[in-house]
Design a protein around this motif. Structure first.
Motif, PDB file in Angstrom:
ATOM      1  N   TYR A   9       0.889  -1.398  -0.089  1.00  0.00           N
ATOM      2  CA  TYR A   9      -0.174   0.064  -0.351  1.00  0.00           C
ATOM      3  C   TYR A   9       0.867   1.304   0.473  1.00  0.00           C
ATOM      4  N   TRP A  10       0.213   2.049  -0.665  1.00  0.00           N
ATOM      5  CA  TRP A  10       1.283   3.295  -0.821  1.00  0.00           C
ATOM      6  C   TRP A  10       1.318   3.979   0.851  1.00  0.00           C
ATOM      7  N   CYS A  11       2.007   5.178   1.570  1.00  0.00           N
ATOM      8  CA  CYS A  11       2.360   6.004   2.702  1.00  0.00           C
ATOM      9  C   CYS A  11       2.738   6.999   2.015  1.00  0.00           C
ATOM     10  N   THR A  12       2.733   7.844   3.315  1.00  0.00           N
ATOM     11  CA  THR A  12       2.991   9.623   3.179  1.00  0.00           C
ATOM     12  C   THR A  12       4.374   9.923   2.495  1.00  0.00           C
ATOM     13  N   GLY A  13       4.214  10.483   1.886  1.00  0.00           N
ATOM     14  CA  GLY A  13       6.017  10.212   1.237  1.00  0.00           C
ATOM     15  C   GLY A  13       6.090   9.929   0.183  1.00  0.00           C
ATOM     16  N   HIS A  65       9.161  14.164 -10.221  1.00  0.00           N
ATOM     17  CA  HIS A  65       8.315  13.801  -9.331  1.00  0.00           C
ATOM     18  C   HIS A  65       7.321  14.270  -8.728  1.00  0.00           C
ATOM     19  N   GLN A  66       7.010  13.712  -8.566  1.00  0.00           N
ATOM     20  CA  GLN A  66       5.412  14.377  -8.692  1.00  0.00           C
ATOM     21  C   GLN A  66       4.705  13.179  -6.979  1.00  0.00           C
ATOM     22  N   LYS A  67       4.045  13.668  -5.640  1.00  0.00           N
ATOM     23  CA  LYS A  67       3.876  12.786  -4.628  1.00  0.00           C
ATOM     24  C   LYS A  67       2.568  12.305  -4.734  1.00  0.00           C
ATOM     25  N   VAL A  68       2.221  10.782  -4.693  1.00  0.00           N
ATOM     26  CA  VAL A  68       1.020  10.090  -4.674  1.00  0.00           C
ATOM     27  C   VAL A  68       0.113  10.707  -4.254  1.00  0.00           C
ATOM     28  N   SER A  69      -0.081  10.308  -2.768  1.00  0.00           N
ATOM     29  CA  SER A  69      -0.774  11.720  -2.037  1.00  0.00           C
ATOM     30  C   SER A  69      -1.872  12.591  -3.687  1.00  0.00           C
ATOM     31  N   ASP A  70      -0.321  13.285  -4.065  1.00  0.00           N
ATOM     32  CA  ASP A  70      -0.997  14.688  -4.588  1.00  0.00           C
ATOM     33  C   ASP A  70      -1.878  14.218  -6.478  1.00  0.00           C
ATOM     34  N   PHE A  71      -1.076  13.180  -6.730  1.00  0.00           N
ATOM     35  CA  PHE A  71      -1.199  12.341  -8.093  1.00  0.00           C
ATOM     36  C   PHE A  71      -2.933  12.069  -7.437  1.00  0.00           C
ATOM     37  N   LEU A  72      -3.079  11.382  -6.408  1.00  0.00           N
ATOM     38  CA  LEU A  72      -4.485  10.855  -6.927  1.00  0.00           C
ATOM     39  C   LEU A  72      -5.710  11.775  -6.188  1.00  0.00           C
ATOM     40  N   ILE A  73      -4.976  12.520  -5.243  1.00  0.00           N
ATOM     41  CA  ILE A  73      -6.459  14.253  -4.819  1.00  0.00           C
ATOM     42  C   ILE A  73      -6.093  14.559  -7.228  1.00  0.00           C
ATOM     43  N   ASN A  74      -5.252  14.569  -7.380  1.00  0.00           N
ATOM     44  CA  ASN A  74      -5.582  15.894  -8.354  1.00  0.00           C
ATOM     45  C   ASN A  74      -6.351  14.526 -10.000  1.00  0.00           C
ATOM     46  N   ILE A  89       8.991   3.288  -6.752  1.00  0.00           N
ATOM     47  CA  ILE A  89       7.355   3.253  -7.393  1.00  0.00           C
ATOM     48  C   ILE A  89       7.906   3.328  -8.755  1.00  0.00           C
ATOM     49  N   ILE A  90       7.261   1.774  -9.542  1.00  0.00           N
ATOM     50  CA  ILE A  90       7.362   1.098 -11.031  1.00  0.00           C
ATOM     51  C   ILE A  90       5.709   1.829 -11.748  1.00  0.00           C
ATOM     52  N   TRP A  91       4.806   1.461 -10.603  1.00  0.00           N
ATOM     53  CA  TRP A  91       3.423   1.130 -10.658  1.00  0.00           C
ATOM     54  C   TRP A  91       2.634   2.149  -9.623  1.00  0.00           C
ATOM     55  N   VAL A  92       1.500   2.230 -10.176  1.00  0.00           N
ATOM     56  CA  VAL A  92       0.399   3.332  -9.628  1.00  0.00           C
ATOM     57  C   VAL A  92      -0.892   1.871  -9.739  1.00  0.00           C
ATOM     58  N   CYS A  93      -0.953   1.107  -9.353  1.00  0.00           N
ATOM     59  CA  CYS A  93      -2.091  -0.371  -9.610  1.00  0.00           C
ATOM     60  C   CYS A  93      -3.365   0.952 -10.299  1.00  0.00           C
ATOM     61  N   GLY A  94      -3.481   0.296 -11.290  1.00  0.00           N
ATOM     62  CA  GLY A  94      -4.696   0.405 -11.728  1.00  0.00           C
ATOM     63  C   GLY A  94      -4.999   2.304 -12.765  1.00  0.00           C
ATOM     64  N   MET A  95      -3.399   3.241 -12.522  1.00  0.00           N
ATOM     65  CA  MET A  95      -3.735   3.955 -12.526  1.00  0.00           C
ATOM     66  C   MET A  95      -2.446   4.599 -13.646  1.00  0.00           C
ATOM     67  N   ARG A  96      -1.273   4.328 -13.333  1.00  0.00           N
ATOM     68  CA  ARG A  96      -0.133   5.444 -13.705  1.00  0.00           C
ATOM     69  C   ARG A  96       0.789   4.182 -14.007  1.00  0.00           C
ATOM     70  N   ILE A  97       1.671   4.342 -14.704  1.00  0.00           N
ATOM     71  CA  ILE A  97       3.391   3.537 -14.357  1.00  0.00           C
ATOM     72  C   ILE A  97       4.300   4.402 -14.008  1.00  0.00           C
TER      73      ILE A  97
END
Length: 463
Positions: A391-395, A406-415, A435-443
């Motif tokens: 699971y993703w975590c803060t930072g 680069h972009q924070k995963v949290s910002d990517f999900l919010i956007n 990180i190479i894949w935010v699953c179901g979203m973007r590599i």
């Protein structure tokens, strides 16, 4: 141990109370076929009256019945109650099923009575399943009904609480509700039915016992028809409740969407103009908690709805959580997320979180797929690295494909306007911690297929 006398069922069957019980049970069972029953027997007078009645009736759709006993281990003599029930079962030729509660397991901040009740029903359902029973039958009677209504009044449960206990709820039957404690005591006395006493029933520091011994006892002496009057009144409130929930069910049928992984969604516009009590009844129904709300629950929900702050959540009964998500309300059952990570290699099919993942090397290099649950990566970029789901975590940061920097995963999900529940459940794939894949979203940009790519690997996510 008390000697258990044999039952003269022919004599008992001629009793007027048995005739009333038989007629009521027949109405409850309607036109069902031959049924099998688990009788919840504590060994006390009420449950022993219930067992005696079942031993004495002759009804075409009453087939086998067994005894279910839950030893709560809350009293020093609870084992004696269990032994008594086991002896009764043996002498009266009724199979007995036993389960044990462990008081030390009550870690929640709830009353012992509520904890015991919840777990007792859980074990009764387990025993019913194991013994092949269609119904669970309890010995609640008319005085218990009045106690429940008065307790509900004290807990500010509103109109729903005035409906008391149902004689038939799901697969639970309460066929003794039309009878008073006085009726059952007379029946027990006439036929010398054995039972055990629970000394804690006289402890008036327990709220229910106070109502039973200090309120109802005196009240019933002044008004001998009290229990029958209460039963009639409760039935009226139950009819009102059923009518209200009939319309609530129609609202749910027309406006609620059941999403994957147990999530439930309802548009705000579909219930905004409804009275708050009706909105509460919608959420009660969706969380299977009808009749369990207190005044505090209604007040908190009303404040939550009124605040209308996107992204906030509210804890509901039975482990449900309500999310305010822009134009929608979303419900989900809370689950503990695994803190572990899971490795995947070519040829593997693994399960992590809410999805199943597969990984396969491709014979011919491919570069693109329109399916968001399938990604093609440059194999040479990751072949010497260990790949893990977590699971993703803060930072956490990554470089989304097609973007610079680069972009924070949290910002990517919010956007991407991902709701909080889905955000909490978001899984990522790492290669040696990158990180190479935010699953179901973007590599990640670093693993994209290029003209120089010689070999590719396919990652898939399945529901």
């Amino acid at each position: 141990m008390t000697q258990i006398p044999s039952l003269n069922t022919h004599k008992i069957a001629a009793d007027l109370l048995v005739d009333r019980f038989l007629n009521h049970l027949q109405i409850l069972l309607d036109e069902t076929g031959k049924e099998k029953f688990l009788l919840a027997i504590s060994g006390g007078p009420d449950s022993m009256a219930l067992l005696t009645l079942f031993k004495s009736v002759q009804l075409s759709n009453v087939g086998e019945f067994v005894i279910g006993h839950v030893n709560h281990h809350l009293r020093s003599d609870s084992n004696k109650d269990q032994e008594f029930v086991q002896v009764v079962g043996k002498e009266w030729h009724v199979p007995v099923f036993i389960r044990h509660l462990e008081p030390r397991s009550n870690e929640k901040n709830e009353s012992t009575e509520a904890w015991a009740r919840e777990n007792r029903y859980r074990f009764l359902k387990t025993m019913a399943y194991e013994s092949g029973c269609n119904w669970i039958v309890t010995g609640h009677h008319g005085n218990d009904q009045l106690e429940t209504v008065l307790m509900n009044l004290a807990h500010h449960t509103g109109v729903i609480g005035l409906g008391g206990m149902n004689t038939k709820h799901g697969k639970i039957l309460r066929p003794l509700l039309p009878f008073s404690k006085h009726d059952l005591n007379g029946f027990i006395s006439r036929y010398s039915i054995p039972f055990v006493e629970d000394a804690t029933n006289n402890d008036i520091s327990i709220p229910r016992n106070f109502i039973r011994n200090q309120v109802i006892g005196s009240w019933e002496k002044q008004y001998p028809d009290l229990i029958s009057a209460v039963n009639e009144t409760v039935s009226h409130f139950s009819e009102w409740n059923n009518a209200l929930f009939f319309f609530v069910d129609r609202i749910i049928d027309n406006n609620v969407y059941y999403l994957s992984k147990g999530k439930i969604e309802i548009s705000k516009s579909s219930i905004t103009n409804l009275p708050t009590i009706v909105q509460a009844m919608v959420f009660q129904t969706l969380t299977q908690s009808r009749g369990q709300w207190r005044r505090h629950d209604y007040t908190i929900l009303k404040q939550f709805i009124k605040s209308d702050k996107t992204g906030t959540t509210l804890q509901q009964k039975k482990g449900w959580e309500l999310l305010n998500n822009r134009k929608r309300w979303i419900l989900r059952k809370q689950e503990k997320r695994s803190k572990n990570k899971l490795e995947i290699k070519p040829g593997d099919i693994v399960e992590f979180g809410n999805y199943v993942y597969g990984m396969n090397l491709l014979k011919k290099p491919e570069s693109f797929t329109a399916n968001r649950n399938t990604e093609i990566l440059d194999w040479d970029k990751i072949k010497n690295r260990r790949l893990f789901f977590r699971y993703w975590c803060t930072g956490d940061k990554f470089q989304p494909l097609g973007l610079v920097g680069h972009q924070k995963v949290s910002d990517f999900l919010i956007n991407n306007k991902i709701d909080r529940f889905s955000k909490d459940d978001q899984v990522i794939l790492t290669a040696d911690d990158d990180i190479i894949w935010v699953c179901g979203m973007r590599i990640d940009e670093s693993v994209k297929v290029t003209p120089r790519t010689k070999k590719t690997v396919e990652l898939q996510r399945f529901s």
